[in-house]
Design a protein around this motif. Structure first.
Motif, short mmCIF file in Angstrom:
data_model
loop_
_atom_site.label_atom_id
_atom_site.label_comp_id
_atom_site.label_asym_id
_atom_site.label_seq_id
_atom_site.Cartn_x
_atom_site.Cartn_y
_atom_site.Cartn_z
N GLU A 88 96.06 -5.54 0.83
CA GLU A 88 97.48 -5.66 0.49
C GLU A 88 98.19 -6.39 1.64
OE1 GLU A 88 100.81 -2.42 0.64
OE2 GLU A 88 99.83 -2.24 -1.33
N ASN A 89 98.42 -7.70 1.44
CA ASN A 89 99.07 -8.55 2.46
C ASN A 89 98.33 -8.48 3.80
OD1 ASN A 89 101.18 -9.16 0.60
ND2 ASN A 89 102.19 -7.23 1.14
N LEU A 90 97.02 -8.40 3.73
CA LEU A 90 96.21 -8.29 4.95
C LEU A 90 96.07 -9.65 5.62
CD1 LEU A 90 94.49 -6.44 6.74
CD2 LEU A 90 92.54 -6.96 5.26
N LYS A 91 96.40 -9.72 6.89
CA LYS A 91 96.34 -10.98 7.63
C LYS A 91 96.08 -10.71 9.11
CE LYS A 91 98.87 -15.26 8.52
NZ LYS A 91 100.14 -16.00 8.32
N ILE A 92 95.13 -11.45 9.68
CA ILE A 92 94.85 -11.35 11.11
C ILE A 92 95.87 -12.21 11.86
CG2 ILE A 92 93.13 -11.64 12.93
CD1 ILE A 92 92.34 -9.61 10.80
N THR A 93 96.64 -11.61 12.71
CA THR A 93 97.67 -12.35 13.47
C THR A 93 97.21 -12.71 14.88
OG1 THR A 93 98.67 -10.25 14.18
CG2 THR A 93 99.53 -11.26 12.17
N LYS A 94 96.23 -12.02 15.39
CA LYS A 94 95.72 -12.31 16.73
C LYS A 94 94.27 -11.86 16.79
CE LYS A 94 96.43 -11.20 21.63
NZ LYS A 94 97.21 -10.36 22.59
N TYR A 95 93.43 -12.76 17.30
CA TYR A 95 92.02 -12.43 17.42
C TYR A 95 91.73 -11.79 18.77
CZ TYR A 95 91.10 -15.07 13.19
OH TYR A 95 91.10 -15.50 11.90
N GLY A 96 90.67 -11.04 18.81
CA GLY A 96 90.23 -10.44 20.06
C GLY A 96 89.28 -11.38 20.77
N GLU A 97 88.22 -10.81 21.32
CA GLU A 97 87.25 -11.62 22.05
C GLU A 97 86.57 -12.63 21.14
OE1 GLU A 97 83.05 -10.87 24.40
OE2 GLU A 97 84.60 -9.34 24.54
N ALA A 98 86.34 -12.26 19.88
CA ALA A 98 85.70 -13.16 18.92
C ALA A 98 86.78 -13.91 18.14
CB ALA A 98 84.80 -12.37 17.96
N ASN A 99 87.16 -15.10 18.63
CA ASN A 99 88.17 -15.93 17.97
C ASN A 99 87.47 -16.82 16.94
OD1 ASN A 99 90.21 -17.62 17.15
ND2 ASN A 99 90.84 -18.23 19.20
N LEU A 100 87.56 -16.43 15.68
CA LEU A 100 86.83 -17.13 14.63
C LEU A 100 87.32 -18.56 14.42
CD1 LEU A 100 86.57 -14.18 12.06
CD2 LEU A 100 84.82 -15.00 13.64
N PRO A 136 86.05 3.04 17.77
CA PRO A 136 85.57 3.62 19.03
C PRO A 136 85.36 2.58 20.12
CG PRO A 136 84.35 4.50 17.16
CD PRO A 136 85.17 3.38 16.63
N ASP A 137 85.82 2.87 21.32
CA ASP A 137 85.61 1.98 22.46
C ASP A 137 84.11 1.79 22.69
OD1 ASP A 137 88.32 1.96 22.75
OD2 ASP A 137 88.36 3.40 24.41
N GLY A 138 83.73 0.56 22.96
CA GLY A 138 82.33 0.27 23.26
C GLY A 138 81.50 -0.07 22.04
N LEU A 139 81.96 0.32 20.85
CA LEU A 139 81.20 0.05 19.64
C LEU A 139 81.64 -1.26 18.99
CD1 LEU A 139 78.94 1.46 18.04
CD2 LEU A 139 80.69 2.48 16.59
N PHE A 140 82.90 -1.65 19.21
CA PHE A 140 83.46 -2.89 18.64
C PHE A 140 84.19 -3.66 19.73
CE2 PHE A 140 83.04 0.07 15.14
CZ PHE A 140 82.54 -0.71 14.10
N THR A 141 83.45 -4.06 20.76
CA THR A 141 84.07 -4.72 21.91
C THR A 141 84.72 -6.05 21.54
OG1 THR A 141 81.94 -5.71 22.47
CG2 THR A 141 82.50 -3.63 23.55
N HIS A 142 84.17 -6.77 20.56
CA HIS A 142 84.72 -8.07 20.18
C HIS A 142 86.01 -7.96 19.37
CE1 HIS A 142 80.58 -9.15 21.27
NE2 HIS A 142 81.05 -10.35 21.52
N PHE A 143 86.39 -6.74 19.01
CA PHE A 143 87.63 -6.54 18.26
C PHE A 143 88.78 -6.10 19.16
CE2 PHE A 143 84.56 -6.67 14.97
CZ PHE A 143 85.23 -7.00 13.80
N GLN A 144 88.48 -5.84 20.42
CA GLN A 144 89.53 -5.41 21.34
C GLN A 144 90.56 -6.53 21.50
OE1 GLN A 144 87.56 -4.12 24.92
NE2 GLN A 144 86.96 -2.15 24.06
N GLY A 145 91.82 -6.18 21.31
CA GLY A 145 92.90 -7.16 21.39
C GLY A 145 93.27 -7.77 20.06
N MET A 146 92.49 -7.49 19.02
CA MET A 146 92.80 -8.03 17.69
C MET A 146 94.02 -7.33 17.10
SD MET A 146 90.37 -8.29 14.27
CE MET A 146 89.34 -9.59 14.93
N GLU A 147 94.85 -8.08 16.38
CA GLU A 147 96.04 -7.53 15.73
C GLU A 147 96.08 -8.00 14.28
OE1 GLU A 147 99.49 -8.54 17.97
OE2 GLU A 147 98.81 -7.51 19.80
#
Length: 655
Positions: free
Chosen positions: A394-406, A353-364
């Motif tokens: 199953e082959n889970l991998k973050i390819t692009k971070y959103g606002e929160a770049n770990l 939901p928009d507004g609930l996970f703002t730091h995940f916007q843009g994550m891929e």
């Protein structure tokens, strides 16, 4: 000799004659019966509810119809509860003959029902009093039978044909007002059509409810939409609870209500579009859920109420099967199970939901996952709580971070604490900062003390401590509030570096997801996480990191700290700005602080983190020598006493 068939025919004729006689008798004496019924109701309202009930005019219309005018119910010393100018209804005589009141038609013109609260006085309090018999009767309630009886009675009071004109439902909660006026409502041939005007202190709107309603067969499919442009606003809650909410439309479908043996089944679905919620405890921004649907199946038995696992919740592309149960067969047990079938990680991220996970916007992300949660709480055996959470990747991998770049944690960065939405001064996390302290230059005592107080299993867990989480849940349930958390150092680090300190549902959910990604994808080593943690946490008023803290309190480098000093620094982490209350007016630790220190020391001994050699200088008192000393309130000595003490000292030296 009459045959069996002749006997049946004769019995039927006798029953028909008796029923006809009853109808004739009822027809002849019905006006008297009606007056007597109204008088009885009026008397019951007076005696049982301290209220005045009156009907100005009452008459029959045909065999089963009743016309009433100016119906009023007024509690003593309170506002009118309801008033209806004209009411016309009819009843099903066949159902009435077997003891069931079932309305056939209903017409209401010009009326209102209102709930009013002035101060602490409410005009409906008399009707909320508990039934003494219910309190005395300790027998278990059969949930299926009770619910089915209530539903059946309620639906029998819904007429098959209904016409309402200008009927208002009013709410006045100490001048927080809302009025829902049914300007027109028609239920004809199972088709429902309405025109509604809603008015509050903050807005006015026109709504419409339309669709299919069949109360006799217990089926319905109705939609809730806005006649005007824009979203439908939910009244009253914005003023009463500061909860602003709206939606474009709601659909409610009831497919089946059926009691099969000892079980009651209720099946259907609910759907909502563009739900918007705004509340300071949920998130700092509007939370928007574009599409959500709940295909439900409620099951009720003699000793349980549940949402069956065949139910499905879906919002955007996320779909899961919930199971909720309340059981009372032996103990009182609450159960929750959630199963998210295998789905694409990117679909999950894009569906948040928009507004609930703002730091995940843009994550891929690439890959798939599935998830299961199993929770059980036995009210009579709280320590046997079950909390099992499993995510299969199953082959889970973050390819692009959103606002929160770990990945930010692996390099130099500027940290700024956010307190009450105010950014604090910048702190450079890197070697250019003279106060920055690498992990190997921090006293081993401090590392051991902080890990003991904050996160003993930091180097072995993956972001969460299941047992601590369970104990936190048990404590919060017992106290009926969030009185205990279960934060690990990983969670504190993510909260400090990437999130705010606001206590919202949004922040906590983001924290959980970010910690899981950080710890389970090996983005940052444990040693680096601990080093950053030591260099950013708040350790006093405008004091950040161990480099500043060791000099603020003791005028030492972090590598020079003694065991006592490390025990002290570890203990004040939860409330660093209140450190001065640890000391008395002589600048010595108070009794409660000494007990905390002894308790922590004993734990470290039991865990093999300290040896007797480490405590050789343990008896020495804590001496605050740095700038922190100015925050401690010392007792001002009397000037005459100071002179006397000075003379005594001089005499001693003379000797």
């Amino acid at each position: 000799m009459k045959t069996g068939k002749q006997k049946i025919i004769l019995a039927a004729k006798i029953l028909s004659v008796l029923f006809l006689a009853l109808i004739i008798a009822f027809y002849l004496f019905r006006d008297a019966v009606l007056r007597q019924t109204i008088a009885k109701v009026s008397n019951e309202m007076e005696i049982d509810y301290n209220s005045t009930f009156s009907v100005k005019k009452a008459s029959f219309d045909g065999i089963s119809g009743v016309n009433l005018s100016d119906i009023v119910l007024v509690p003593k010393n309170a506002d009118t509860l309801f008033k209806i100018q004209k009411l016309k209804t009819s009843v099903n005589l066949w159902q009435l003959a077997v003891g069931n009141l079932q309305l056939g038609t209903l017409e209401i013109k010009n009326g209102f029902i209102q709930l009013v609260k002035k101060g602490k006085v409410r005009n409906f309090d008399a009707f909320l009093k508990k039934d003494n018999q219910t309190e005395i009767n300790n027998e278990k309630r059969d949930y299926a039978q009770f619910t089915y009886r209530i539903i059946s009675k309620a639906l029998n009071l819904v007429p098959t044909d209904m016409v309402l004109d200008n009927l208002s439902f009013r709410l006045n909660d100490n001048e927080k007002k809302a009025t829902i006026n049914f300007q027109k409502l028609r239920l004809v041939n199972k088709q429902l059509e309405t025109s509604i005007k809603v008015q509050t202190n903050t807005f006015t709107q026109r709504w419409k409810i339309k669709g299919f309603a069949d109360p006799r067969n217990k089926k319905a499919d109705i939609r809730f939409v806005n006649i005007d442009t824009g979203a439908i606003k939910v009244p009253y809650f914005d003023e009463r609870y500061n909860l602003k909410s709206s939606f474009d439309s709601i659909r409610l479908n009831i497919q089946n209500i059926d009691k099969d043996g000892d079980e009651l089944h209720i099946d259907g679905f609910m759907a909502i579009t563009n739900l918007k919620i705004n509340h300071q405890k949920i998130a700092s921004k509007d939370v928007i859920l574009k599409n959500a649907k709940f295909d439900y199946r409620f099951l009720l038995g003699s000793d349980f109420i549940s949402i069956d696992s065949t139910s499905t919740v879906q919002f955007n592309k996320i779909k899961f099967h919930p199971y909720l149960a309340y059981e009372t067969e032996e103990d009182t047990i609450y159960k929750l199970k959630v199963a998210i079938p295998k789905m694409k990680a990117q679909d999950f991220i894009s569906s948040l939901p928009d507004g609930l996970f703002t730091h995940f916007q843009g994550m891929e992300a690439n890959g798939n996952f599935d998830y299961k949660l199993d929770f059980m709480f036995n009210k009579n055996k709280p320590n046997q709580l079950v909390f099992d959470s499993k995510l299969n990747k199953e082959n889970l991998k973050i390819t692009k971070y959103g606002e929160a770049n770990l990945n930010k944690l692996n390099g130099e960065f500027v940290y700024r604490a956010l307190i009450k939405n105010v950014l604090q001064r910048p702190v450079l996390v890197g070697s250019v900062n003279p106060n920055y302290t690498p992990l190997y230059q921090i006293s081993p005592y401090l590392r051991k003390c902080v890990l003991t107080t904050e996160d003993p299993s930091f180097f072995s867990h993956r972001g969460f401590i299941n047992e601590a989480f369970k104990q936190s849940i048990v404590k919060n349930i017992k106290t009926k509030k969030f009185s205990r958390g279960a934060s690990t150092i990983s969670m504190q680090l993510v909260k400090n570096v990437f999130l705010s300190r606001e206590k919202t549902v949004s922040r906590k959910l983001e924290e959980i997801l970010l910690v899981y990604i950080l710890e389970n994808n090996r983005i940052v080593s444990k040693e680096r996480m601990l080093e950053v943690y030591f260099n950013i946490i708040e350790w006093g008023p405008d004091v950040y990191g161990i480099g500043e803290a060791s000099r603020f309190y003791f005028q030492k480098a972090p590598s020079e700290l003694s065991l006592n000093e490390c025990l002290y620094l570890a203990r004040i982490i939860p409330s660093p700005k209140k450190f001065m209350y640890q000391f008395n007016d002589q600048g010595m630790l108070k009794d409660f602080a000494i007990k905390q220190e002894s308790f922590l020391t004993n734990i470290m001994f039991r865990r093999g983190l300290l040896s007797p050699d480490d405590t050789i200088y343990k008896s020495l008192p804590i001496l605050i020598s740095g700038p922190a000393k100015s925050f401690i309130k010392f007792k001002v000595q009397d000037s005459m006493q100071i002179k006397v003490d000075s003379l005594v000292v001089d005499e001693e030296f003379d000797l």
